[in-house]
Design an enzyme around this catalytic site. Structure first.
Site, short mmCIF file in Angstrom:
data_model
loop_
_atom_site.label_atom_id
_atom_site.label_comp_id
_atom_site.label_asym_id
_atom_site.label_seq_id
_atom_site.Cartn_x
_atom_site.Cartn_y
_atom_site.Cartn_z
N ASP A 26 10.84 128.79 -11.99
CA ASP A 26 11.00 127.78 -10.95
C ASP A 26 9.89 126.75 -11.18
OD1 ASP A 26 11.43 126.59 -8.29
OD2 ASP A 26 9.61 127.68 -7.72
N ASP A 28 8.55 123.85 -8.44
CA ASP A 28 7.68 123.54 -7.28
C ASP A 28 7.16 124.81 -6.62
OD1 ASP A 28 9.95 120.94 -6.89
OD2 ASP A 28 7.84 120.61 -7.30
N GLY A 69 15.35 117.37 -1.62
CA GLY A 69 14.73 116.33 -0.81
C GLY A 69 15.72 115.54 0.04
N LYS A 70 16.88 115.24 -0.54
CA LYS A 70 17.90 114.47 0.23
C LYS A 70 18.38 115.30 1.41
CE LYS A 70 20.53 113.76 -3.47
NZ LYS A 70 19.64 114.07 -4.61
N ARG A 72 16.75 117.62 2.88
CA ARG A 72 15.64 117.78 3.82
C ARG A 72 15.55 116.56 4.75
NH1 ARG A 72 11.41 119.37 0.02
NH2 ARG A 72 12.78 121.15 -0.14
N LYS A 97 11.12 107.90 -2.56
CA LYS A 97 10.21 109.05 -2.50
C LYS A 97 9.91 109.57 -3.89
CE LYS A 97 9.69 113.66 -2.66
NZ LYS A 97 10.18 114.67 -3.65
N SER A 137 14.26 117.33 -9.27
CA SER A 137 15.00 116.49 -10.23
C SER A 137 14.35 116.53 -11.62
CB SER A 137 14.99 115.03 -9.73
OG SER A 137 13.62 114.60 -9.68
C1 XBP Z 1 11.58 122.84 -4.38
C2 XBP Z 1 12.47 121.97 -3.59
C3 XBP Z 1 12.51 120.50 -3.91
C4 XBP Z 1 11.12 119.87 -3.69
C5 XBP Z 1 11.21 118.37 -3.53
O1 XBP Z 1 12.19 122.98 -5.64
O2 XBP Z 1 13.17 122.46 -2.72
O3 XBP Z 1 13.43 119.92 -3.00
O4 XBP Z 1 10.59 120.37 -2.47
O5 XBP Z 1 11.83 117.80 -4.67
P1 XBP Z 1 11.94 124.36 -6.54
P2 XBP Z 1 13.08 116.79 -4.48
O6 XBP Z 1 13.32 124.99 -6.69
O7 XBP Z 1 11.37 123.85 -7.83
O8 XBP Z 1 10.97 125.26 -5.79
O9 XBP Z 1 12.66 115.78 -3.42
O10 XBP Z 1 13.30 116.20 -5.84
O11 XBP Z 1 14.21 117.67 -4.02
MG MG Z 2 9.70 126.77 -5.70
#
Ligand code: XBP
Ligand code: MG
Length: 238
Positions: A26, A28, A69-70, A72, A97, A137
């Site tokens: 993963d 983030d 993010g969208k 959210r 953003k 993304s």
């Molecule tokens: C975490 C997410 C992403 C980020 C924000 O992704 O849920 O939405 O918080 O990025 P991961 P975007 O699966 O890597 O933990 O605004 O591009 O969605």
């Molecule tokens: Mg994550």
């Protein structure tokens, strides 16, 4: 779990991890603690758009249960009886953003979490295959890893699947199912490394064993079903 038992369990995991055909990461919260940068980028985009929205840490922690993010932004907008933004406006706000996120990362970077670089190097040493399965993304992955791992970072990963590459974001299994298809491997051949309950659910539904590396915003999620839970990857010297 008592410390002695935890140490035995962690030691026992080394072989399991080292013999997996592929490690699927993963992004983030797992590769790097990026969510504070995301939160700042959201707030910068809101201010730039003239919205009086400010997501503080507790608010963002709650909103992070919505992946993407969208999605959210839409979830936050829909808290009001009369949502203010159209889908097109949300998409535009998210594009802004994402630009702020890239600028913040370029200005200050975001270091890889403890143990990540050692895990990637050890996997390469062993000839283990690497992949990425994320909700964010491709642009955000590149912004982060081109600084953290250098310009040629993508060459390390055989498959890189991002949120908008598949119909459904985590906790749906789509990103992990797509990674398995691209690697031509079965779920039991791989190990997923995740930081959130949604990520655990996504990889588990794809049948992949999951190691949780607890991150700032998800430290108290329910880790039932995880193969192993650590505070960070440096706990396992592989
Ligand atoms: C975490 C997410 C992403 C980020 C924000 O992704 O849920 O939405 O918080 O990025 P991961 P975007 O699966 O890597 O933990 O605004 O591009 O969605
Ligand atoms: Mg994550």
């Amino acid at each position: 779990m008592n410390p002695a038992l935890a140490a035995i369990r962690t030691a026992g995991m080394r072989n399991v991890i080292a013999t997996a055909r592929a490690l699927i990461f993963d992004v983030d919260g797992t590769l790097a603690e990026t969510e504070e940068v995301h939160r700042r980028a959201f707030n910068d985009a809101f201010a730039e758009a003239g919205l009086d929205w400010v997501w503080d840490r507790p608010t963002y922690g709650r909103l992070l249960r919505v992946t993407g993010g969208k999605e959210r932004i839409r979830a936050f907008d829909e808290r009001n009886a009369a949502p203010a933004l159209s889908f097109a406006e949300i998409a535009e706000l998210h594009r802004a953003k994402t630009a702020h996120y890239a600028a913040l990362i370029a200005a200050g970077g975001c270091p890889l979490r403890p143990g990540v670089e050692a895990w990637l190097a050890a996997a390469r040493e062993r000839g283990q295959r690497l992949a990425i399965a994320t909700t964010t993304s491709h642009g955000n992955i590149d912004a982060l890893l081109s600084i953290a791992l250098g310009r040629d970072w993508a060459a390390l990963f055989e498959a890189i699947v991002a949120g908008d590459d598949v119909p459904r974001k985590k906790p749906a299994p789509d990103v992990y199912v797509e990674v398995l298809a691209r690697l031509k491997l079965g779920p039991a051949d791989c190990i997923a490394i995740e930081d959130s309950g949604n990520g655990l659910a996504s990889a588990s539904q794809a049948g992949i064993p999951v190691i949780i590396t607890r991150s700032a915003y998800f430290s108290d999620d329910d880790w039932t079903g995880a193969l192993l839970v650590v505070d960070d990857l440096s706990e396992i010297d592989i």
